[in-house]
Write an enzyme that holds these catalytic residues in place. Sequence first.
Site, short mmCIF file in Angstrom:
data_model
loop_
_atom_site.label_atom_id
_atom_site.label_comp_id
_atom_site.label_asym_id
_atom_site.label_seq_id
_atom_site.Cartn_x
_atom_site.Cartn_y
_atom_site.Cartn_z
N HIS A 461 0.84 -1.21 0.00
CA HIS A 461 0.00 0.00 0.00
C HIS A 461 0.87 1.26 0.00
O HIS A 461 0.70 2.15 -0.84
CB HIS A 461 -0.91 -0.01 1.22
CG HIS A 461 -1.77 1.21 1.37
ND1 HIS A 461 -3.10 1.22 1.03
CD2 HIS A 461 -1.50 2.46 1.83
CE1 HIS A 461 -3.60 2.42 1.26
NE2 HIS A 461 -2.64 3.19 1.75
N GLU A 462 1.79 1.33 0.94
CA GLU A 462 2.63 2.53 1.03
C GLU A 462 3.54 2.66 -0.18
O GLU A 462 3.84 3.78 -0.62
CB GLU A 462 3.44 2.52 2.33
CG GLU A 462 2.61 2.53 3.60
CD GLU A 462 1.61 3.69 3.66
OE1 GLU A 462 1.86 4.74 3.03
OE2 GLU A 462 0.58 3.54 4.33
N HIS A 465 1.73 4.48 -2.90
CA HIS A 465 1.88 5.94 -2.74
C HIS A 465 3.24 6.40 -3.28
O HIS A 465 3.35 7.44 -3.95
CB HIS A 465 1.79 6.33 -1.27
CG HIS A 465 0.40 6.37 -0.71
ND1 HIS A 465 -0.63 7.07 -1.29
CD2 HIS A 465 -0.13 5.81 0.42
CE1 HIS A 465 -1.72 6.94 -0.56
NE2 HIS A 465 -1.45 6.18 0.49
N HIS A 468 3.34 6.75 -6.95
CA HIS A 468 2.63 7.96 -7.37
C HIS A 468 3.58 9.16 -7.33
O HIS A 468 3.51 10.05 -8.20
CB HIS A 468 1.43 8.17 -6.43
CG HIS A 468 0.34 9.02 -6.99
ND1 HIS A 468 -0.80 9.33 -6.29
CD2 HIS A 468 0.20 9.64 -8.19
CE1 HIS A 468 -1.59 10.08 -7.03
NE2 HIS A 468 -1.01 10.29 -8.19
#
Length: 670
Positions: A461-462, A465, A468
């Site tokens: 998940h991290e 980010h 991105h």
Amino acid sequence: MTNPLLADWNTPYAVAPFDKVSDEDFAPALEEALAAHNAEIDAIANNTSAPTFANTVEALEAAGEALDKVLGVFFTVAGADSNSVREDLQRAFSPKLAAHFSEISGNKALFSRVAAVWEDRENLDLTDEQARVLMLTHRGFVRAGAALEGEAEKRMKEIKARLAVLGTEFTQNLLADEREWFMPLSEDDLEGLPDFVIDAARAAGEEKGADGPVVTLSRSLIVPFLQFSPRRDLREKAFRAWEARGANGGKTDNRAIAAETLTLREERAKLLGYENFAAYKLETEMAKTPEAVQQLLMEVWEPAKRQANADAEVLTAMMREDGINGDLAPWDWRYYAEKRRAAEHDLDEAALKPYFQLDRMIEASFACANRLFGLEFKPLDVPLYHPDCRAWDVSRGGEHVAVFIGDYFARGSKRSGAWCSAMRSQAKFPEPQTPIVINVCNFAKSDPALLSYDDARTLFHEFGHALHQMLSDVTYESVSGTSVARDFVELPSQLYEHWLEVPEVLGEFATHAKTGEPMPKEMLDKVLGAATFDMGFQTVEYVASALVDLAFHDGPAPADPMAKQTEVLDKIGMPSAIRMRHATPQFAHVFSGDGYSSGYYSYMWSEVMDADAFEAFEEAGSAFDTERAKALETHILSTGGSRDAAELYVAFRGRLPGVEALLKGRGLAA
């Protein structure tokens, strides 16, 4: 001597020289950086030339480089490796920074120049990104109160300053409660616990300076303790301490802070002409209105509650078989759910965990990024702020793309949770700069470091980010990377979690810590088959938190937030054996700053998109489909906030999604 925070950083890729920075450098560096930024702002505001995009909006984009450097370093260490000096500095810096940015947003001469450019926008021949940056700049000034006059303007500055102080106090109180409490365990208390929990408890005891193993309030330790300890009395003691964070009375109690914060937010919104804070906050998000958020959450709430209530009956029956009467309690749920998972899916967490080595999961996240986007990761030897940190040089086709830093282990100096931040964001103006991105997690430290399946999902998940940020390809920093609508920012992170579930990824990287053997196919099938296990519980605890957050801000500020929390949970029929994921006194997403205030629903809003987006890869026949990966980078990961979020999603998928894929993915579809 030049302050190392303000000097040129002659390090690889201009990573901050952490080995040269001391806590004594922060305060003077901040003062100098603030003065430099004020001078830059004054020069823009007092420019005698007619306002243009270049001399006003681009000039604002270029201003504040020194301040960005100082704050990038300070907030990194304040969150991930705090100490008493840094906590004092944070308390001092918060109102000072709030006042600084209030002065900028309230600068009438500056705002008049921005407004003049905005009024003339049709005649400026701007690129699409420039038009977007102009709109966001103008809107930001208006929403910050630039158009206010007199007493209203003065009051807005006071509110912002006070909210900054309250947010810092809330965070530090929570950290103090988490740091101070621990429960010593005797050798008898370890009975029934798997080795990885015992190892983590011993490591935590060493970190706390205790004589033996302990349970702390770190999620990576307390959750497995609640899953595996057969001692109901110890589970209850640990759970009650976990639940009481921020509500223990005394100087670290957060309840009064929450009440004052909500009151000030409502006043702030009304000064700007909004009915309430939710209306103000959601105006710029994809959801737009509190009604749209409420509708989504309730569409998910009812099937989730139905599933949770059915699960509660099964777990209660299991508890009865153990000779325990009375109601299923919150400290019972995880224990009996784990026993049920072992029975129904023949899945033993203790047997599973050696296959999820931290280093192998990092490799897996990198390998997926390589197959999807061509990124390569090479260890980078640079001084960092803590020995646990490590860094990588990220490149593509031989060209440097970013620096990625990972800080994975829990410690007393680190706030709870997991997050991604950019110490420097990608931009091409005024000079090209590549991002420096950091992932911070709170995994239990052991040798080798082993993760739960949920931990591995957090890591992916991290890293979503981080992608991105790393793949951002825009001109202006203000729309770079994760500078997007709050209910869009979780799309890349939650979407990336899906690659952990791809069988070929687990088949290659889920290898046993001792034998090196890959996870047996039978176990792999069970892991994937149990992916939606206990999803009623997980969804209920999350949606309850999101509904309480929305209720806090959609209407008059409650004088007693705890009473309001109870009222909301009673109204929706919260199952008695489940608690909110984040009760009000520890709801840092909402009260440590404005980030997720009235916006905790964002994870669910983004999940509607991420479930639908991954279906695009499945429809293409491969999780690594080249065309879909290229579209994902082109339309979402590289564009930051340079275009409207809904427009970006439609460009990628051809349409906006409904809630069906989410319910199906969570195993909650009727």
